[in-house]
Design an enzyme around this catalytic site. Structure first.
Site, PDB file in Angstrom:
ATOM      1  N   ARG A   8       0.857  -1.190   0.000  1.00 22.72           N
ATOM      2  CA  ARG A   8       0.000   0.000   0.000  1.00 22.72           C
ATOM      3  C   ARG A   8       0.892   1.238   0.000  1.00 22.72           C
ATOM      4  O   ARG A   8       2.109   1.140   0.146  1.00 22.72           O
ATOM      5  CB  ARG A   8      -1.016   0.013   1.152  1.00 22.72           C
ATOM      6  N   GLY A   9       0.220   2.407  -0.130  1.00 20.99           N
ATOM      7  CA  GLY A   9       0.965   3.645  -0.290  1.00 20.99           C
ATOM      8  C   GLY A   9       1.059   3.939  -1.780  1.00 20.99           C
ATOM      9  O   GLY A   9       1.474   3.079  -2.558  1.00 20.99           O
ATOM     10  N   ALA A  10       0.668   5.156  -2.171  1.00 19.61           N
ATOM     11  CA  ALA A  10       0.519   5.455  -3.596  1.00 19.61           C
ATOM     12  C   ALA A  10       1.765   5.116  -4.428  1.00 19.61           C
ATOM     13  O   ALA A  10       1.652   4.412  -5.441  1.00 19.61           O
ATOM     14  CB  ALA A  10       0.096   6.913  -3.775  1.00 19.61           C
ATOM     15  N   ARG A  38      -7.744  -0.504  -7.104  1.00 13.63           N
ATOM     16  CA  ARG A  38      -8.080   0.555  -6.139  1.00 13.63           C
ATOM     17  C   ARG A  38      -8.308   1.864  -6.893  1.00 13.63           C
ATOM     18  O   ARG A  38      -7.659   2.119  -7.904  1.00 13.63           O
ATOM     19  CB  ARG A  38      -6.970   0.710  -5.087  1.00 13.63           C
ATOM     20  N   GLN A  44      -2.210   1.901  10.198  1.00 11.93           N
ATOM     21  CA  GLN A  44      -0.904   1.970   9.519  1.00 11.93           C
ATOM     22  C   GLN A  44       0.116   2.755  10.343  1.00 11.93           C
ATOM     23  O   GLN A  44       1.304   2.464  10.300  1.00 11.93           O
ATOM     24  CB  GLN A  44      -1.041   2.616   8.125  1.00 11.93           C
ATOM     25  N   ASP A  91      -2.292  10.480  -1.906  1.00 12.29           N
ATOM     26  CA  ASP A  91      -2.651   9.432  -2.861  1.00 12.29           C
ATOM     27  C   ASP A  91      -2.987  10.003  -4.227  1.00 12.29           C
ATOM     28  O   ASP A  91      -2.837   9.325  -5.247  1.00 12.29           O
ATOM     29  CB  ASP A  91      -3.798   8.591  -2.321  1.00 12.29           C
ATOM     30  N   ASN A 136      -5.641  12.071   0.748  1.00 10.48           N
ATOM     31  CA  ASN A 136      -4.747  11.206   1.512  1.00 10.48           C
ATOM     32  C   ASN A 136      -5.629  10.425   2.491  1.00 10.48           C
ATOM     33  O   ASN A 136      -6.845  10.627   2.583  1.00 10.48           O
ATOM     34  CB  ASN A 136      -3.678  12.047   2.232  1.00 10.48           C
ATOM     35  N   LYS A 137      -5.016   9.537   3.236  1.00  9.05           N
ATOM     36  CA  LYS A 137      -5.713   8.671   4.195  1.00  9.05           C
ATOM     37  C   LYS A 137      -6.740   9.441   5.022  1.00  9.05           C
ATOM     38  O   LYS A 137      -6.488  10.565   5.452  1.00  9.05           O
ATOM     39  CB  LYS A 137      -4.657   8.063   5.132  1.00  9.05           C
TER      40      LYS A 137
END
Lengths: 355, 355
Positions: A48-50, A91, A198, A239, A249-250
C-alpha cells in the site's frame, strides 16, 4: 543509512513483497507469481501507499506480460490490455496506479517494432527501473524538504508515507529521515490511523528501525497535543493531488490539516510528481474509495462494535490546498498557486527526460 | 420509553453494576461487595462516565459504612474517612466523584446526633437517592436540550454520555433521546473513541437498544463528514467544567470542537450542575488523567503496535468555552458568559433545595 527492509523487489520470475498486513508482529515476505495474486495483494493492502502501488502495478503488468499465453503480437496485445485493466481496477484513489499502468501500456504500444521476447524483457526492465526511480525520487523529495524541519521540532504524521509506502526511503517520512540524517534532533508523533492502524503498525515500526524517536497516539489526540504546543510541523503523504493542490490522503488527514491551521502549525504534503493529476482541476474530482465496514467494526479479527451496527469506512479524504503550506516534490517545494508551480515542475521533468 | 438496561443499582448488601468493559459482546452484571471491589471497578472502567462515577462513589461509600468494623463513633469516623479518601483517589478528572464523596462526608459529619445503625441507613438512603436524582436530572437535561436538535438533523457525539455514563437516560444522549422521543427524525454519528472504543462498544449499543439510527465512524472521519455537510450538530458530555465554561471530556472532544467551529456547526456540552466545578476558574486548572499506554498499543488484548514503542494515553482534553455554543444543564442551556449563568443556576438549585 541502509534501508532496514525492502518493500518490493523483482525476482526474475516472481515479485517479492513485504506483507504489510502482518506488521509489526511478523516481518514476512510473500512471492507474487501471477496477476491474480498481485491484484489481491494490492486490494488487501499487502502492498500500500501510492508510490509503492505504482511500482507494484508496473511489476504486476510485467509479470502478466512474461506469463502471457498468447504468442502472436495481436493476441498478446489484447491479453496485455486485459492485464492492465485488471491491475487498474484494484483501487480507485491512488493516481500512481493509473500513471504506472499508462506508462507500461504506452511502452508496449510504442514498440510494435520488436518481437515478443524482446518486448517482455523491455517491460520487465521498465518496471524494475520504476522501482529504482521511485527510491531515487524519494531521496530527492527528502533533500528538497529537509530544511522545512528545524532542529528540535516534533513532527506529526498521519498514516504511513514511509519506505513501506514507496520503493524505499519514503515521501513524508523521507523528508523526516533526511532531516534526521542531516543531524537535526527531531522526534515524530505518529497518529495510529484507524481503521487499519498503519501509523501504529507500520510508521512506528519503520521509525523505530531507523532509530528516529517516535511516539504513538490515537488519532483523536493530535488536537490536544497541538493545543499544548507539542507539535511544530505536520507532514503527510498523498494518494492523488489535483491541479490546484487539493490533496487526497488517508482518512483523517483533513482533520489534522484543519487542526494545524487552527493552531498556526505548518501542514506539508510530500509526494512525487506521479501523484499529481493535472487532469483533475480540484479535489472534488478525486474518486474516494469506500472499504468494507468490517475494517471499522473489527480489529485484528476481534469484533469491537455491536453486531449489525452501521459503520462507515471512507478510506480517504481531501485536504483543500488553502490548508497546505507546501507540497514537497522531487523538483522543489510548491506553494500556492500550486497549479503554476506544478506546471513548471512538469516542464523541468520533461526537459530532463528529453536531455 | 423504558430504559433497556440498569447501569448501577443498590441491592441491600451489595451494588450491582453492568460491566461496561464486556460490552457489546456480553451484557453481564457484577456484584460489588466491598470498597476494594468498587475502587477496582471505577479504575478499570467497569463503571464510567462522570455522573455514573458519582453515584458509584456514593454507593461505594455507603457500602463501606455498612461493612465498617468499628463500633464506636470516633473510630467509625476515621474508618469512614479512609473509605472516602480511597474512593476519591480512584480517578482524577471527573469532578462528580469528589462532589459525591463530599456530599457523603458532609452528611456523616452533620449527623453526630444519631447512632451508627441509623447513620449507616441514612448514608445508604443518600446514595440511593443520588441514583434516583441523577436519573431525574438527566431527563431534565434532555427536556432542556431537546429543542437544540432539529427534525432531520444528524448529530455527532464522541465517547459515551448516555444512560451507561449516568444512572440512566444520559446527558448528551439524553438530549438526543428526548429529541427522538419528541418525534424528531434524527440520526446519530458515533465516534468510536479510541483507545477504549466507548463510542463503538457502548454508544452504538445503547442507541441500537433505543432504536435511534446510528452510524459508527473512526474518530478521524468526523472532519470529512463535516466537510461533506453531513453533520448538523455536535453534542458531548463532560467530566469537569470550569467556572468559565471550559469543559474537560474524553480525549478527542477538543479536536471535534475545533472541527465543528471550522465548519460552522454548533457544538454543545450536556452535563448536570454536579459536573461544574466553580472552584476552578478555567480549564487550565482541571487535572487530566493519563492512563496506561497499553490501552493504546493493544485492542481487546491484541497487540497492534511494535513491542517497546512509546505511546501516549491522555484520557481527557479541555475544550475552551469559546468553542462551545451552549452547555445544557438541568436548569437550562448556558451560553457565554458561562460563569454568570452557572451562578444563577446554582442559586436556583439552592433555593429549590431550601424550599
Amino acid at each position: 543509512m541502509e534501508d532496514p527492509f525492502r518493500t518490493i523487489e523483482w525476482k526474475g520470475d516472481h515479485i517479492r513483497l513485504l506483507d504489510q498486513t502482518l506488521l509489526p508482529g511478523r516481518e514476512e515476505y510473500v512471492a507474487i507469481r501471477n496477476v491474480d495474486q498481485m491484484c489481491d495483494a494490492i486490494q488487501r493492502l499487502v502492498v500500500r501507499g501510492a508510490p509503492a502501488i505504482g511500482v507494484a502495478a508496473a511489476m504486476g503488468i510485467a509479470l502478466g506480460a512474461l506469463n502471457a499465453s498468447e504468442t502472436n503480437r495481436e493476441a498478446f496485445n489484447s491479453e496485455f490490455d486485459e492485464v492492465c485493466s485488471r491491475i487498474a481496477a484494484t483501487r480507485p484513489t491512488a493516481v500512481n496506479l493509473f500513471w504506472a499502468v499508462n506508462r507500461m501500456r504506452k511502452l508496449s504500444q510504442a514498440r510494435a517494432d520488436i518481437d515478443l521476447t524482446q518486448l517482455k524483457q523491455l517491460l520487465i526492465r521498465e518496471a524494475v527501473a520504476m522501482e529504482k526511480e521511485d527510491r531515487a525520487l524519494c531521496e530527492r523529495i527528502g533533500a528538497m524538504g529537509k530544511d522545512l524541519i528545524e532542529d528540535g521540532d516534533t513532527v506529526l504524521t498521519h498514516c504511513n508515507a514511509g519506505g513501506l509506502a514507496t520503493a524505499g526511503y519514503g515521501t513524508a517520512l523521507g523528508v523526516i529521515r533526511a532531516a534526521f540524517e542531516a543531524g537535526k534532533r527531531i522526534s515524530v508523533v505518529s497518529d495510529e490511523t484507524r481503521p487499519l492502524n498503519q501509523g501504529a503498525r507500520i510508521t512506528s515500526w519503520e521509525l523505530m528501525k531507523l532509530g528516529i524517536p517516535v511516539t504513538l497516539i490515537p488519532d483523536n489526540t493530535a488536537g490536544a497535543l497541538m493545543q499544548r504546543g507539542r507539535i511544530q510541523k505536520v507532514i503527510v503523504g498523498a494518494d492523488r493531488i489535483a491541479a490546484d493542490g487539493d490533496a487526497a490522503n488517508k482518512i483523517g488527514t483533513y482533520s489534522v490539516a484543519v487542526l494545524a491551521k487552527y493552531h498556526g502549525i505548518p501542514f506539508y504534503v510530500a509526494a512525487p510528481l506521479s501523484t499529481i493529476d493535472m487532469s483533475i482541476p480540484s479535489g472534488d474530482g478525486i474518486p474516494i474509495e469506500e472499504r468494507d465496514p468490517k475494517e471499522v467494526t473489527h480489529i485484528s479479527g476481534v469484533r469491537i462494535a455491536p453486531d449489525g451496527v452501521d459503520a462507515l469506512n471512507i478510506a480517504f479524504d481531501v485536504t483543500p490546498h488553502k490548508l497546505i503550506a507546501g507540497i514537497v516534490t522531487e523538483w522543489g517545494v510548491a506553494s500556492d498557486p500550486f497549479e503554476e508551480t506544478f506546471a513548471k515542475y512538469f516542464l523541468r521533468k520533461s526537459e530532463e527526460t528529453a536531455s
